[in-house]
Design an enzyme around this catalytic site. Structure first.
Site, PDB file in Angstrom:
ATOM      1  N   CYS A  61       9.649  46.900  14.249  1.00  0.00           N
ATOM      2  CA  CYS A  61      10.745  47.770  14.045  1.00  0.00           C
ATOM      3  C   CYS A  61      10.674  48.386  12.673  1.00  0.00           C
ATOM      4  CB  CYS A  61      12.099  47.005  14.362  1.00  0.00           C
ATOM      5  SG  CYS A  61      12.424  45.772  13.435  1.00  0.00           S
ATOM      6  N   SER A 107      21.312  41.494  15.358  1.00  0.00           N
ATOM      7  CA  SER A 107      20.512  42.176  16.163  1.00  0.00           C
ATOM      8  C   SER A 107      19.150  41.470  16.241  1.00  0.00           C
ATOM      9  CB  SER A 107      20.232  43.566  15.428  1.00  0.00           C
ATOM     10  OG  SER A 107      19.504  43.598  14.283  1.00  0.00           O
ATOM     11  N   THR A 151      12.377  37.767  17.647  1.00  0.00           N
ATOM     12  CA  THR A 151      12.268  38.272  16.107  1.00  0.00           C
ATOM     13  C   THR A 151      12.358  37.262  15.170  1.00  0.00           C
ATOM     14  OG1 THR A 151      13.568  40.532  16.983  1.00  0.00           O
ATOM     15  CG2 THR A 151      13.308  39.936  14.645  1.00  0.00           C
TER      16      THR A 151
END
Length: 312
Positions: free
Chosen positions: A129, A160, A165
């Site tokens: 990202c 988030s 992640t």
């Protein structure tokens, strides 16, 4: 042309956001299957409610679904460690793999920089990202100047960042640093990610520093602004947070780059904000939005070219 069926491996934040985007807005792809490993995951429950075939048995379960032979594109939204197995199965079956993990088995793709360069690849990597947000800026400076060093700091809300992640922090920094060099054009790259626990959750913020020579400030600023507009075309929440800043270094005040010696030229500082479309998580999750938007844009181009060619 009939839509191409897609499967998503990974029913977490990224996979669920991507599913919603495909079902809401894609003219090329349609959902074929959602794959997870947790039968109680929200992503699988949402997929079931939306009429999408699901399995909680991972890649093995996907192969058992009736829709498997019809799948043309598979997105991997799991982890770098799991990706090789997934890629081997998917590409071995003649399907296209869009890698949303930092595994970097296939070539790095940033849609606005090299989106047309790897349309024939069986596996493409969407970097990270942070890479999707910042590498376009490094590439913009590289298009008009020699970039000797590029450094990025990606700050996202901890809310988030799902388990995938968090498990990929090391791979994030390594893959993003490599992307800054290989796609962004910097001679040396460095990446840092920050998971910010602030309440209320912060919108994704990205800072890009470049040290360059061969172009003046006005030329660099114009290239950056043009690039921001291109990214904004498919990520509407992507924008400059403030005006581009510059600092000059000459023979009387050179800056030292670790491992590269003294530098004379221009330091460019770019401050970005990425607001999410709130398709799944709230608008603070711009990191989801830019990753899934980039993955979808790339998959649509590859699918349209490959399946149109096969139909012909």
């Amino acid at each position: 042309m009939a839509k191409v069926k897609a499967a998503i491996i990974g029913s977490g934040n990224i996979g669920t956001d991507l599913m919603i985007k495909i079902m809401r807005a894609s003219d090329v792809l349609e959902m074929g299957a959602m794959v997870g490993i947790d039968p109680a995951s929200d992503g699988l429950a949402r997929a079931q409610r939306m009429g999408v075939a699901t399995t909680h048995e991972g890649i093995e379960g996907l192969q058992k679904l009736d829709v498997w032979p019809e799948i043309g594109v598979v997105f991997d939204a799991t982890s770098a460690g799991a990706h090789k197995k997934h890629s081997d199965v998917v590409t071995g079956a003649g399907k296209v793999m869009i890698d949303l993990t930092p595994a970097a088995i296939g070539p790095y793709v940033i849609p606005v920089v090299n989106g047309d360069a790897h349309l024939d690849a069986d596996n493409v990597n969407m970097v990270t990202c942070g890479g999707q947000a910042t590498i376009p800026i490094v590439a913009a400076v590289s298009s008009v100047a020699d970039v000797h060093y590029g450094e990025i700091v990606a700050s996202i809300s901890s809310k988030s960042a799902g388990p995938g992640t968090r498990a990929n922090i090391d791979e994030f920094t390594e893959t993003t640093s490599a992307g800054i060099e290989q796609v962004g054009g910097a001679k040396k790259g460095k990446a840092i990610i920050i998971l910010n626990p602030a309440e209320p959750p912060m919108i994704m913020r990205d800072t890009v520093f470049t040290l360059s020579s061969g172009a003046d400030e006005a030329t660099i600023e114009k290239a950056i602004e043009d690039m921001v507009a291109k990214v904004n075309a498919y990520v509407p929440g992507y924008r400059l947070k403030q005006k581009v800043q510059f600092e000059r270094f000459g023979s009387n005040n050179p800056v030292k780059i670790p491992g590269m010696g003294a530098f004379e030229g221009i330091k460019t500082s770019v401050f970005l904000e990425v607001e999410g479309a709130a398709h799944y998580l709230p608008a603070y999750a711009g990191n989801l939005d830019i990753m899934t938007s980039a993955g979808l844009a790339t998959a649509e181009k590859i699918a349209a070219k490959r399946f149109q060619k096969e139909a012909a």
